[in-house]
Write a protein that holds these residues in place. Structure first.
Motif, PDB file in Angstrom:
ATOM      1  N   LEU A 348      25.855 -23.935  12.591  1.00 23.26           N
ATOM      2  CA  LEU A 348      25.658 -23.055  11.702  1.00 23.26           C
ATOM      3  C   LEU A 348      24.533 -24.112  10.750  1.00 23.26           C
ATOM      4  CD1 LEU A 348      26.460 -20.877   9.470  1.00 23.26           C
ATOM      5  CD2 LEU A 348      28.133 -22.466   8.406  1.00 23.26           C
ATOM      6  N   GLN A 349      23.486 -23.583  10.474  1.00 30.25           N
ATOM      7  CA  GLN A 349      22.357 -24.245   9.621  1.00 30.25           C
ATOM      8  C   GLN A 349      22.780 -23.947   8.155  1.00 30.25           C
ATOM      9  OE1 GLN A 349      19.023 -22.546  11.607  1.00 30.25           O
ATOM     10  NE2 GLN A 349      18.371 -24.529  11.999  1.00 30.25           N
ATOM     11  N   GLY A 350      22.286 -24.871   7.411  1.00 38.04           N
ATOM     12  CA  GLY A 350      22.483 -24.909   5.938  1.00 38.04           C
ATOM     13  C   GLY A 350      21.555 -25.999   5.137  1.00 38.04           C
ATOM     14  N   PRO A 351      21.766 -26.038   3.701  1.00 42.02           N
ATOM     15  CA  PRO A 351      21.297 -26.911   2.817  1.00 42.02           C
ATOM     16  C   PRO A 351      21.633 -28.207   3.004  1.00 42.02           C
ATOM     17  CG  PRO A 351      21.987 -24.868   1.517  1.00 42.02           C
ATOM     18  CD  PRO A 351      22.528 -24.682   2.858  1.00 42.02           C
ATOM     19  N   ASP A 352      23.017 -28.429   3.498  1.00 46.08           N
ATOM     20  CA  ASP A 352      23.469 -29.653   3.711  1.00 46.08           C
ATOM     21  C   ASP A 352      23.329 -30.165   5.139  1.00 46.08           C
ATOM     22  OD1 ASP A 352      25.310 -28.046   4.376  1.00 46.08           O
ATOM     23  OD2 ASP A 352      27.101 -29.127   3.623  1.00 46.08           O
ATOM     24  N   GLY A 353      22.605 -29.606   5.978  1.00 46.66           N
ATOM     25  CA  GLY A 353      22.605 -29.730   7.354  1.00 46.66           C
ATOM     26  C   GLY A 353      22.290 -31.268   7.725  1.00 46.66           C
ATOM     27  N   GLY A 354      22.572 -31.707   8.952  1.00 41.51           N
ATOM     28  CA  GLY A 354      22.321 -33.079   9.163  1.00 41.51           C
ATOM     29  C   GLY A 354      21.499 -32.870  10.886  1.00 41.51           C
ATOM     30  N   SER A 355      21.580 -33.823  11.373  1.00 43.61           N
ATOM     31  CA  SER A 355      20.666 -33.918  12.792  1.00 43.61           C
ATOM     32  C   SER A 355      21.647 -34.478  13.889  1.00 43.61           C
ATOM     33  CB  SER A 355      19.178 -34.537  12.598  1.00 43.61           C
ATOM     34  OG  SER A 355      18.349 -33.942  11.789  1.00 43.61           O
ATOM     35  N   PHE A 356      21.619 -33.968  14.946  1.00 45.00           N
ATOM     36  CA  PHE A 356      22.167 -34.726  16.165  1.00 45.00           C
ATOM     37  C   PHE A 356      21.503 -34.734  17.444  1.00 45.00           C
ATOM     38  CE2 PHE A 356      23.286 -30.227  16.114  1.00 45.00           C
ATOM     39  CZ  PHE A 356      23.727 -29.682  17.641  1.00 45.00           C
ATOM     40  N   GLU A 357      21.861 -35.516  18.048  1.00 42.94           N
ATOM     41  CA  GLU A 357      21.200 -35.730  19.648  1.00 42.94           C
ATOM     42  C   GLU A 357      22.220 -35.326  20.481  1.00 42.94           C
ATOM     43  OE1 GLU A 357      20.220 -39.679  20.465  1.00 42.94           O
ATOM     44  OE2 GLU A 357      22.068 -40.413  20.007  1.00 42.94           O
ATOM     45  N   VAL A 358      21.455 -34.799  21.800  1.00 41.87           N
ATOM     46  CA  VAL A 358      22.378 -34.192  22.892  1.00 41.87           C
ATOM     47  C   VAL A 358      22.180 -35.192  24.174  1.00 41.87           C
ATOM     48  CG1 VAL A 358      22.789 -32.315  24.406  1.00 41.87           C
ATOM     49  CG2 VAL A 358      22.250 -31.905  21.995  1.00 41.87           C
ATOM     50  N   LEU A 359      23.074 -35.687  24.615  1.00 38.45           N
ATOM     51  CA  LEU A 359      22.966 -36.425  26.171  1.00 38.45           C
ATOM     52  C   LEU A 359      23.459 -35.740  27.158  1.00 38.45           C
ATOM     53  CD1 LEU A 359      23.818 -39.918  24.718  1.00 38.45           C
ATOM     54  CD2 LEU A 359      21.605 -38.832  24.728  1.00 38.45           C
ATOM     55  N   ILE A 360      22.988 -35.428  28.238  1.00 37.89           N
ATOM     56  CA  ILE A 360      23.391 -35.208  29.370  1.00 37.89           C
ATOM     57  C   ILE A 360      23.418 -36.040  30.532  1.00 37.89           C
ATOM     58  CG2 ILE A 360      23.058 -33.328  31.117  1.00 37.89           C
ATOM     59  CD1 ILE A 360      21.674 -31.607  29.120  1.00 37.89           C
ATOM     60  N   ASP A 361      24.466 -36.168  30.994  1.00 39.26           N
ATOM     61  CA  ASP A 361      25.057 -37.385  31.791  1.00 39.26           C
ATOM     62  C   ASP A 361      24.390 -38.617  31.407  1.00 39.26           C
ATOM     63  OD1 ASP A 361      26.070 -35.519  33.615  1.00 39.26           O
ATOM     64  OD2 ASP A 361      24.203 -34.951  34.459  1.00 39.26           O
ATOM     65  N   PRO A 377      17.030 -24.064   4.543  1.00 41.23           N
ATOM     66  CA  PRO A 377      17.540 -23.520   2.931  1.00 41.23           C
ATOM     67  C   PRO A 377      18.750 -22.630   2.627  1.00 41.23           C
ATOM     68  CG  PRO A 377      15.077 -23.401   3.302  1.00 41.23           C
ATOM     69  CD  PRO A 377      15.967 -23.464   4.800  1.00 41.23           C
ATOM     70  N   VAL A 378      18.870 -21.734   3.382  1.00 39.97           N
ATOM     71  CA  VAL A 378      20.063 -20.966   3.513  1.00 39.97           C
ATOM     72  C   VAL A 378      20.940 -21.002   4.808  1.00 39.97           C
ATOM     73  CG1 VAL A 378      18.782 -19.254   1.970  1.00 39.97           C
ATOM     74  CG2 VAL A 378      18.876 -18.937   4.640  1.00 39.97           C
ATOM     75  N   ARG A 379      22.122 -20.651   4.768  1.00 40.41           N
ATOM     76  CA  ARG A 379      23.206 -20.807   5.796  1.00 40.41           C
ATOM     77  C   ARG A 379      22.732 -19.725   6.795  1.00 40.41           C
ATOM     78  NH1 ARG A 379      29.245 -22.874   5.394  1.00 40.41           N
ATOM     79  NH2 ARG A 379      28.630 -24.831   3.846  1.00 40.41           N
ATOM     80  N   ARG A 380      22.673 -20.009   7.916  1.00 39.09           N
ATOM     81  CA  ARG A 380      22.450 -18.833   9.212  1.00 39.09           C
ATOM     82  C   ARG A 380      22.674 -19.671  10.450  1.00 39.09           C
ATOM     83  NH1 ARG A 380      15.721 -18.562  10.486  1.00 39.09           N
ATOM     84  NH2 ARG A 380      15.720 -20.924  11.206  1.00 39.09           N
ATOM     85  N   LEU A 381      22.675 -18.762  11.458  1.00 39.45           N
ATOM     86  CA  LEU A 381      22.991 -19.052  12.601  1.00 39.45           C
ATOM     87  C   LEU A 381      22.021 -19.915  13.307  1.00 39.45           C
ATOM     88  CD1 LEU A 381      24.805 -18.668  15.323  1.00 39.45           C
ATOM     89  CD2 LEU A 381      23.107 -16.921  15.843  1.00 39.45           C
ATOM     90  N   GLY A 382      22.008 -21.059  13.979  1.00 42.07           N
ATOM     91  CA  GLY A 382      21.135 -21.704  14.725  1.00 42.07           C
ATOM     92  C   GLY A 382      21.455 -21.806  16.370  1.00 42.07           C
ATOM     93  N   THR A 383      20.526 -21.788  16.925  1.00 44.85           N
ATOM     94  CA  THR A 383      20.646 -22.027  18.384  1.00 44.85           C
ATOM     95  C   THR A 383      19.635 -22.950  18.959  1.00 44.85           C
ATOM     96  OG1 THR A 383      19.026 -19.973  18.859  1.00 44.85           O
ATOM     97  CG2 THR A 383      21.431 -19.501  18.476  1.00 44.85           C
ATOM     98  N   ALA A 384      20.092 -23.496  20.223  1.00 45.54           N
ATOM     99  CA  ALA A 384      19.126 -24.501  20.864  1.00 45.54           C
ATOM    100  C   ALA A 384      19.685 -24.294  22.270  1.00 45.54           C
ATOM    101  CB  ALA A 384      19.324 -25.922  20.291  1.00 45.54           C
ATOM    102  N   HIS A 406      17.068 -34.464   7.481  1.00 48.24           N
ATOM    103  CA  HIS A 406      15.813 -33.825   6.816  1.00 48.24           C
ATOM    104  C   HIS A 406      15.701 -34.105   5.399  1.00 48.24           C
ATOM    105  CE1 HIS A 406      13.296 -30.709   5.499  1.00 48.24           C
ATOM    106  NE2 HIS A 406      12.825 -30.378   6.659  1.00 48.24           N
ATOM    107  N   PRO A 407      14.533 -34.484   4.983  1.00 43.68           N
ATOM    108  CA  PRO A 407      14.352 -34.926   3.337  1.00 43.68           C
ATOM    109  C   PRO A 407      14.831 -33.897   2.412  1.00 43.68           C
ATOM    110  CG  PRO A 407      12.113 -34.429   4.696  1.00 43.68           C
ATOM    111  CD  PRO A 407      13.223 -34.441   5.813  1.00 43.68           C
ATOM    112  N   LYS A 408      14.762 -32.757   2.701  1.00 44.14           N
ATOM    113  CA  LYS A 408      15.119 -31.729   1.870  1.00 44.14           C
ATOM    114  C   LYS A 408      16.617 -31.525   1.960  1.00 44.14           C
ATOM    115  CE  LYS A 408      10.895 -29.065   1.534  1.00 44.14           C
ATOM    116  NZ  LYS A 408      10.203 -27.866   1.807  1.00 44.14           N
ATOM    117  N   SER A 409      17.363 -32.026   2.875  1.00 49.05           N
ATOM    118  CA  SER A 409      19.008 -31.778   3.067  1.00 49.05           C
ATOM    119  C   SER A 409      19.636 -32.645   1.902  1.00 49.05           C
ATOM    120  CB  SER A 409      19.231 -32.319   4.366  1.00 49.05           C
ATOM    121  OG  SER A 409      20.592 -31.987   4.722  1.00 49.05           O
ATOM    122  N   SER A 410      20.706 -31.908   1.579  1.00 48.80           N
ATOM    123  CA  SER A 410      21.621 -32.615   0.582  1.00 48.80           C
ATOM    124  C   SER A 410      22.866 -33.101   1.220  1.00 48.80           C
ATOM    125  CB  SER A 410      22.009 -31.527  -0.440  1.00 48.80           C
ATOM    126  OG  SER A 410      22.819 -30.703   0.263  1.00 48.80           O
ATOM    127  N   GLY A 411      22.963 -33.212   2.688  1.00 44.48           N
ATOM    128  CA  GLY A 411      23.898 -33.974   3.117  1.00 44.48           C
ATOM    129  C   GLY A 411      23.502 -34.146   4.746  1.00 44.48           C
TER     130      GLY A 411
END
Length: 429
Positions: A348-361, A377-384, A406-411
């Protein structure tokens, strides 16, 4: 001496034109200059010179003709229960329509079917997710549509697919078609190619696969270009954002599109039914996406080592599981196992979203999984989604919240939905 064939002993699908009633045969003969000959579903196309199979299986002047949609129409005429699925993105979801359940292309086509075949029991499945591509559609197909046993499926992904890698797109579309056609009672399928305000879309990416499997398609982009060229309407009357990348159509745009889809369904009533295909040809590009599965990440929590910084958060979004796995503690991580060559995540994406990394093996995943940004800026589904390339066998997956945001994120909060896996052999499911 050539062997004489007793046509009376042949099955209807082997009799060709002789199996069609005289009235239908006259109509078909009249249309033959516009049709191509279909030797068999999935048969390799001939080269332009007609000397042998095309090495790529791509469309050519002598490619197999497309299937008709008549089998689905006959079920409606017979007053049976018929399930129609709309599998796609923004157009199928009804983006831009003033009332998506009344004025969208999907709603208008559904209404026409109900009114035209009032004695049939129609179930219309909205399997569309805005701003998503065919790779995500392939992995969610079992959950969103196959469980409903569809009789007719309209597939629409070209607008978003045009921004992706060509081979990944071809593999995804092939995965969708193979999943549908391998069913014991396969549905009839129609590929829709929408119009884009950005100009022509790479129709050939989908057409190459559609031609190989004999699946009909409808180039709506060409229809829109023709109508605009004739002055029937202007771009700002058709799209909600004619100068942007939005896939939203105005009510006029949805109505114009629905009229073309309905005209295609009407034409199917005059077509002879195509024989039911019992086997699939060898894959043209890949069978890596012959299926897909979605696993709620929150349910994997019980299999993970205890982690105090993660908690559950309920959601009512139909594209996400009932509970998300959530953290806002930088450095917090979880690890689990999966088996497959295709991997994806929803969140779930949103105004307070953070960033995460993915490791495989234990190693950074390839883009777009390496680093995932959940701010929006708004809550919505995110996919990667990683369209393939992983080795067969079991892998370790690690997700870790990064300290920067992200510099615009509130959380710095991340909300994890599904783990999507493909490329695992069917016997391992």
């Amino acid at each position: 001496m050539p062997r004489k064939i007793d046509r009376d002993r042949l099955r209807p699908e082997e009799q060709g034109l002789d199996a069609i009633p005289s009235a239908g045969r006259r109509a078909l003969l009249k249309a033959l200059p516009l049709l191509l000959v279909e030797p068999a579903l999935g048969a390799p196309s001939l080269d332009v010179a007609g000397q042998g199979p095309s090495p790529t299986g791509s469309a050519s002047p002598l490619a197999p003709a497309r299937r008709s949609l008549r089998r689905a129409i006959d079920k409606l005429v017979a007053r049976r229960t018929v399930t129609v699925g709309f599998l796609g993105e923004s157009l199928s979801a009804g983006d831009g329509a003033s009332q998506p359940e009344r004025t969208s292309m999907r709603a208008l086509v559904t209404r026409w079917i109900r009114q035209t075949f009032p004695q049939a029991r129609l179930e219309a499945i909205n399997a569309a997710v805005s701003e998503t591509d065919s790779l995500y559609g392939t992995l969610r197909l079992r959950r969103d549509l196959l469980a409903h046993k569809p009789d007719l499926v309209l597939v629409e992904f070209l607008r978003l697919d045009a921004r992706r890698d060509e081979k990944a797109v071809e593999k995804s579309i092939e995965g969708i078609l193979r999943q549908l056609l391998i069913l014991s009672q396969p549905p009839e399928v129609l590929l829709l190619y929408p119009a884009s305000p950005q100009g022509p879309l790479p129709v050939e990416w989908h057409e190459r696969i559609a031609s190989y499997y004999g699946i009909p398609s409808l180039d709506l982009g060409s229809e829109v270009a023709r109508a605009m060229g004739a002055g029937e309407f202007q771009p700002n009357q058709f799209w909600t954002q004619p100068s942007g990348e939005s896939g939203g159509l105005t009510d006029l745009g949805h109505r114009f599109t629905a009229e073309r889809v309905i005209a295609r369904l009407q034409a199917a009533t005059q077509e002879p039914p195509s024989p039911l295909a019992r086997t699939l040809p060898l894959p043209l590009v890949s069978d890596e996406l012959n299926y897909g599965e979605l696993r709620p990440i929150a349910e994997l929590r019980s299999r993970l080592r205890p982690e105090p910084h993660w908690r559950l958060e309920a959601t009512s979004d139909r594209q996400l599981p009932t509970h998300l796995l959530v953290t806002d503690r930088p450095g917090a991580e979880i690890s689990t196992y999966f088996e497959g060559t295709v991997l994806g995540l929803t969140f779930l994406q949103g105004p307070d979203g953070g960033s995460f990394e993915v490791l495989i093996d234990g190693k950074p995943a390839l883009a777009p999984l390496a680093r995932i940004e959940t701010y929006h800026p708004v809550r919505r589904l995110g996919t990667a989604l990683l369209p393939g390339g992983l080795s067969l066998g079991e892998h370790t997956l690690t997700l870790r919240l990064l300290p920067d945001r992200h510099p615009k994120s509130s959380g710095q909060k991340i909300r994890l939905g599904y783990l999507l896996v493909g490329g695992q052999r069917p016997e391992r499911l």
